[in-house]
Scaffold this motif. Structure first.
Motif, PDB file in Angstrom:
ATOM      1  N   GLY A 112       0.830  -0.762  -0.326  1.00  0.00           N
ATOM      2  CA  GLY A 112       0.014  -0.287   0.217  1.00  0.00           C
ATOM      3  C   GLY A 112       0.721   0.967   0.240  1.00  0.00           C
ATOM      4  O   GLY A 112       2.598   0.939   0.535  1.00  0.00           O
ATOM      5  N   ARG A 113       0.248   2.610   0.042  1.00  0.00           N
ATOM      6  CA  ARG A 113       1.155   3.879   0.135  1.00  0.00           C
ATOM      7  C   ARG A 113       1.233   4.189   1.335  1.00  0.00           C
ATOM      8  O   ARG A 113       2.193   5.593   0.979  1.00  0.00           O
ATOM      9  CB  ARG A 113       0.393   4.512  -0.726  1.00  0.00           C
ATOM     10  N   GLY A 114       0.751   3.779   2.284  1.00  0.00           N
ATOM     11  CA  GLY A 114       1.545   3.311   3.728  1.00  0.00           C
ATOM     12  C   GLY A 114       0.080   4.554   4.654  1.00  0.00           C
ATOM     13  O   GLY A 114      -0.041   5.579   3.554  1.00  0.00           O
ATOM     14  N   THR A 115       0.333   4.915   5.628  1.00  0.00           N
ATOM     15  CA  THR A 115       0.193   6.297   6.381  1.00  0.00           C
ATOM     16  C   THR A 115       0.328   6.330   7.763  1.00  0.00           C
ATOM     17  O   THR A 115       1.351   5.478   8.067  1.00  0.00           O
ATOM     18  CB  THR A 115      -2.027   4.993   6.660  1.00  0.00           C
ATOM     19  N   GLN A 116       0.252   7.366   8.170  1.00  0.00           N
ATOM     20  CA  GLN A 116       1.081   7.627   8.588  1.00  0.00           C
ATOM     21  C   GLN A 116       0.225   7.746  10.112  1.00  0.00           C
ATOM     22  O   GLN A 116      -0.220   8.281  10.218  1.00  0.00           O
ATOM     23  CB  GLN A 116       1.830   9.387   8.798  1.00  0.00           C
TER      24      GLN A 116
END
Length: 121
Positions: A112-116
């Motif tokens: 996935g693109r990632g989540t902070q």
């Protein structure tokens, strides 16, 4: 095509909780081990948690630093992976990524693109 979309990240105080989700599409979700990784600035990406397929019982594994605080789960009907994070610490601050293994080679794994996630007072 295969797509993994994380959500649920944000700013939380130490001791707080957060639930991340990863919506999967484009592959047979229930046939795949699913994993959460995280990467802090200047650090190597590390495996946080993994959950096996329902066919083998959906067993879970965790990196030692999050045992007892995090819980990985999956909803196979919704094709969604979750990471419940409790008792958060500043050292949990990182970008969290959803991952699924590519059937051919590790270098082709799905990400996935990632989540902070930021844990700060």
């Amino acid at each position: 095509q295969v797509q993994l979309v994380e959500a649920g990240g944000g700013l939380v105080q130490p001791g707080g909780s957060l639930r991340l989700s990863c919506a999967a599409s484009g592959f047979t979700f229930s046939s795949y081990v699913m994993r959460w990784f995280r990467q802090a600035p200047g650090k190597e990406r590390e495996l946080v948690a993994a959950v096996s397929t329902p066919a083998v019982g959906g067993s879970t594994t965790y990196v030692a630093s999050v045992k007892g605080r995090f819980n990985i789960s999956r909803d196979n009907a919704k094709k969604t992976l979750y990471l419940q994070m409790n008792s958060l610490k500043p050292e949990d601050t990182a970008v969290y990524y959803c991952n699924a293994p590519h059937p051919a080679a590790v270098r082709y794994d799905y990400w996935g693109r990632g989540t902070q996630v930021t844990v700060s007072s």
